[in-house]
Motif scaffolding. Structure first.
Motif, PDB file in Angstrom:
ATOM      1  N   GLY A  58      32.049  20.934  25.094  1.00  0.00           N
ATOM      2  CA  GLY A  58      31.083  20.659  26.146  1.00  0.00           C
ATOM      3  C   GLY A  58      31.647  20.169  27.457  1.00  0.00           C
ATOM      4  N   ALA A  59      32.979  20.049  27.557  1.00  0.00           N
ATOM      5  CA  ALA A  59      33.587  19.583  28.802  1.00  0.00           C
ATOM      6  C   ALA A  59      33.709  20.725  29.807  1.00  0.00           C
ATOM      7  N   ALA A  60      33.650  20.364  31.080  1.00  0.00           N
ATOM      8  CA  ALA A  60      34.121  21.300  32.104  1.00  0.00           C
ATOM      9  C   ALA A  60      35.644  21.286  32.032  1.00  0.00           C
ATOM     10  N   VAL A  61      36.270  22.452  32.183  1.00  0.00           N
ATOM     11  CA  VAL A  61      37.727  22.540  32.008  1.00  0.00           C
ATOM     12  C   VAL A  61      38.339  23.391  33.104  1.00  0.00           C
ATOM     13  N   THR A  62      39.430  22.886  33.658  1.00  0.00           N
ATOM     14  CA  THR A  62      40.239  23.651  34.610  1.00  0.00           C
ATOM     15  C   THR A  62      41.676  23.656  34.108  1.00  0.00           C
ATOM     16  N   VAL A  63      42.275  24.834  34.068  1.00  0.00           N
ATOM     17  CA  VAL A  63      43.688  24.970  33.711  1.00  0.00           C
ATOM     18  C   VAL A  63      44.484  25.214  34.984  1.00  0.00           C
ATOM     19  N   VAL A  64      45.511  24.395  35.190  1.00  0.00           N
ATOM     20  CA  VAL A  64      46.365  24.508  36.370  1.00  0.00           C
ATOM     21  C   VAL A  64      47.763  24.919  35.914  1.00  0.00           C
ATOM     22  N   GLU A  65      48.228  26.064  36.378  1.00  0.00           N
ATOM     23  CA  GLU A  65      49.525  26.599  35.970  1.00  0.00           C
ATOM     24  C   GLU A  65      50.363  26.930  37.192  1.00  0.00           C
ATOM     25  N   ARG A  66      51.591  26.434  37.212  1.00  0.00           N
ATOM     26  CA  ARG A  66      52.482  26.667  38.343  1.00  0.00           C
ATOM     27  C   ARG A  66      52.859  28.133  38.479  1.00  0.00           C
ATOM     28  N   GLY A  67      53.040  28.823  37.380  1.00  0.00           N
ATOM     29  CA  GLY A  67      53.427  30.231  37.424  1.00  0.00           C
ATOM     30  C   GLY A  67      52.298  31.134  37.873  1.00  0.00           C
ATOM     31  N   GLU A  68      52.637  32.397  38.050  1.00  0.00           N
ATOM     32  CA  GLU A  68      51.657  33.370  38.521  1.00  0.00           C
ATOM     33  C   GLU A  68      50.688  33.829  37.439  1.00  0.00           C
ATOM     34  N   ARG A  69      51.021  33.561  36.170  1.00  0.00           N
ATOM     35  CA  ARG A  69      50.110  33.922  35.095  1.00  0.00           C
ATOM     36  C   ARG A  69      50.299  32.988  33.907  1.00  0.00           C
ATOM     37  N   LEU A  70      49.327  32.985  33.010  1.00  0.00           N
ATOM     38  CA  LEU A  70      49.395  32.185  31.803  1.00  0.00           C
ATOM     39  C   LEU A  70      50.421  32.763  30.837  1.00  0.00           C
ATOM     40  N   ILE A  71      50.881  31.911  29.894  1.00  0.00           N
ATOM     41  CA  ILE A  71      51.856  32.324  28.868  1.00  0.00           C
ATOM     42  C   ILE A  71      52.781  33.426  29.393  1.00  0.00           C
ATOM     43  N   ALA A  72      53.581  33.044  30.375  1.00  0.00           N
ATOM     44  CA  ALA A  72      54.325  34.021  31.166  1.00  0.00           C
ATOM     45  C   ALA A  72      55.372  34.794  30.384  1.00  0.00           C
ATOM     46  N   HIS A  73      55.818  34.292  29.237  1.00  0.00           N
ATOM     47  CA  HIS A  73      56.832  35.041  28.481  1.00  0.00           C
ATOM     48  C   HIS A  73      56.219  36.162  27.645  1.00  0.00           C
ATOM     49  N   GLU A  74      54.894  36.248  27.613  1.00  0.00           N
ATOM     50  CA  GLU A  74      54.239  37.386  26.951  1.00  0.00           C
ATOM     51  C   GLU A  74      54.090  38.528  27.956  1.00  0.00           C
ATOM     52  N   ASP A  75      53.785  39.722  27.449  1.00  0.00           N
ATOM     53  CA  ASP A  75      53.516  40.844  28.345  1.00  0.00           C
ATOM     54  C   ASP A  75      52.323  40.511  29.237  1.00  0.00           C
ATOM     55  N   ALA A  76      52.331  41.056  30.442  1.00  0.00           N
ATOM     56  CA  ALA A  76      51.285  40.741  31.416  1.00  0.00           C
ATOM     57  C   ALA A  76      49.892  41.064  30.885  1.00  0.00           C
ATOM     58  N   GLU A  77      49.755  42.133  30.126  1.00  0.00           N
ATOM     59  CA  GLU A  77      48.430  42.502  29.624  1.00  0.00           C
ATOM     60  C   GLU A  77      47.905  41.480  28.612  1.00  0.00           C
ATOM     61  N   VAL A  78      48.818  40.829  27.873  1.00  0.00           N
ATOM     62  CA  VAL A  78      48.407  39.758  26.969  1.00  0.00           C
ATOM     63  C   VAL A  78      47.940  38.556  27.783  1.00  0.00           C
ATOM     64  N   SER A  79      48.736  38.182  28.787  1.00  0.00           N
ATOM     65  CA  SER A  79      48.360  37.061  29.659  1.00  0.00           C
ATOM     66  C   SER A  79      47.010  37.294  30.308  1.00  0.00           C
ATOM     67  N   ASP A  80      46.809  38.501  30.832  1.00  0.00           N
ATOM     68  CA  ASP A  80      45.558  38.815  31.515  1.00  0.00           C
ATOM     69  C   ASP A  80      44.364  38.771  30.555  1.00  0.00           C
TER      70      ASP A  80
END
Length: 460
Positions: A192-214
């Motif tokens: 029930g919380a409002a949530v914001t994720v802040v990531e320094r990189g250009e995408r999440l879980i950056a070591h995965e393939d871009a399509e997985v991150s997206d």
């Protein structure tokens, strides 16, 4: 007076206790030293409590979707103290079970206290010295507090704090867009919380393939989680409503105001207060104990297992470290780290099961590769459960016909990946799995069809 043992184990995480069991069963006298909580990260602040919380969050999410399945539930509320109590019971049951096992282990001296080397073969615990020809380090790791402006001036949480939280934050800001951060982000959004994720990189879980991150980002955003990537100037300051987190992205508000802040930017080994320098034990620039292919340090007779050696960051790799050491020392085997094929999972919902190389990693090897991808909308089990987000993907070597890696982002993906992982461990060709006859209806039944779709990827 110096106490003598056949072996000393420092740390009661995932590798230490089973190793103590094998060594004592072989007739050795063993001292096992634990300064804090038996079971290590997994039992106390990692896998067990977090996956218990994930299960509660999934129950809340499914209850809110009840109408999709023709079920009426009424308003769905979350009793966070009860949720936390459930996770705490799972932890306490596991920890106490491990403690009873150790305390009743014949041949084991179980000591509570902080162990420090006083020499290459000597360890002191609360002023008492002991020595052994074999010493094993299983001291684990802890969350990193990043060197970001203002971080020391504001209240913040880490994974240990989060699993004990008995309130739902009004707005949880998660700093770090990888496994720990994303699991807590979705979990608390569902609570029930409002949530914001802040990531320094250009995408999440950056070591995965871009399509997985997206795809993972899309899943989280569909649930109302705000994702701010490219946050290259993260800073913290006190605010009347909690903490102001500077994001400084090219788009969106320059600051996010959170009632709570979770720091999930990585972990560090618990090696800085062990007296490793007095023993001459080498570490790398990040503090991880340097080990060879059989987990020995540069000092003969000293091994390092689990998170502190930097050769794996999972419960299953820590346990496998124990298996390698025990096999080599007691079973006259010849097991090495380089033989290990590591699978892992991200426990968002749906989960991501992963093994081996990503497509990007495979392409960098220069070898000719085959790739196939299918959406979870093609999986009958996913359709029947009403959980069709995600996809399956597999990468293979065109010449050897061996599977190089796979990703299953979808319902049951953390379990279904094992069919592929096992084929890779057995070094079997694609055809061996292609002609398997999977059970219907399961997630795994699409894997042969996925293999049939393997096609060459043109080199860039």
């Amino acid at each position: 007076m110096m106490r003598n043992f056949d072996a000393i184990i420092v740390g009661a995480g995932q590798a230490g206790p089973p190793l103590a069991g094998r060594l004592t069963a072989a007739g050795m006298s063993v001292a096992l030293i634990e300064r804090k909580l038996v079971g290590g990260t997994c039992v106390n602040t990692g896998c067990m409590p977090t996956k218990t919380l994930v299960a509660s969050a999934y129950a809340a999410h499914l209850a809110r979707r009840a109408a999709d399945f023709g079920i009426a539930t009424g308003d769905v509320t979350v009793d966070m103290p009860a949720v936390a109590a459930r996770a705490r019971k799972v932890v306490m049951d596991a920890r106490s079970g491990n403690e009873r096992w150790l305390e009743g282990m014949a041949g084991l001296t179980f000591l509570r206290g902080h162990a420090r080397f006083t020499g290459p073969r000597t360890i002191a615990v609360d002023g008492e010295e002991m020595t052994a020809p074999r010493i094993f380090l299983n001291v684990g790791g802890r969350a990193i507090v990043p060197d970001m402006p203002g971080v020391g001036d504001v209240p913040h949480l880490d994974n240990t704090d989060m699993v004990a939280l008995e309130q739902i934050p009004e707005h949880l800001v998660v700093v770090g867009g990888s496994y720990v951060g994303l699991e807590f982000a979705q979990m608390y959004r569902r609570f029930g919380a409002a949530v914001t994720v802040v990531e320094r990189g250009e995408r999440l879980i950056a070591h995965e393939d871009a399509e997985v991150s997206d795809a993972v980002r899309g899943i989280l955003e569909d649930e109302g989680i705000t994702v701010r990537t490219g946050a290259n100037c993260i800073a913290f300051a006190r605010h009347a409503d909690g903490v102001a987190v500077s994001v400084d992205c090219q788009a969106g508000d320059p600051k996010v105001i959170g009632s709570h802040v979770l720091l999930a930017v990585g972990r560090r080994p618990n090696t800085d207060d062990l007296g490793l320098d007095l023993a001459g034990i080498a570490t790398d620039a990040k503090g991880y104990v340097t080990v060879d292919d059989i987990l020995q340090t540069n000092v003969p007779g000293v091994w390092a297992l689990g998170d502190c050696n930097g050769r794996g960051a999972f419960t299953h790799t820590a346990y496998n470290d124990f298996e390698i050491v025990a096999a080599n020392l007691l079973d006259h085997d010849d097991r090495t780290l380089s033989e290990r094929l590591v699978g892992y999972a991200l426990y968002t919902d749906p989960p991501l099961g992963r093994v081996g190389m990503t497509q990007a990693q495979a392409e960098k090897t220069g070898r000719p590769i085959l790739v196939s991808k299918r959406p979870m909308t093609r999986v009958g089990r996913a359709i029947e459960k009403g959980e069709t987000k995600g996809f399956m993907k597999i990468v293979a070597d065109a010449e050897t016909q061996r599977i190089l890696g796979a990703a299953i982002l979808g319902t049951g993906g953390d379990e279904a990946i094992h069919g592929i992982l096992d084929m890779m461990n057995a070094d079997q060709p694609v055809s061996a799995l292609r002609w398997a006859v999977p059970i219907h209806p399961t997630v795994s039944e699409l894997i042969p069809t996925l293999l049939l779709g393997l096609e060459p990827v043109a080199r860039a």
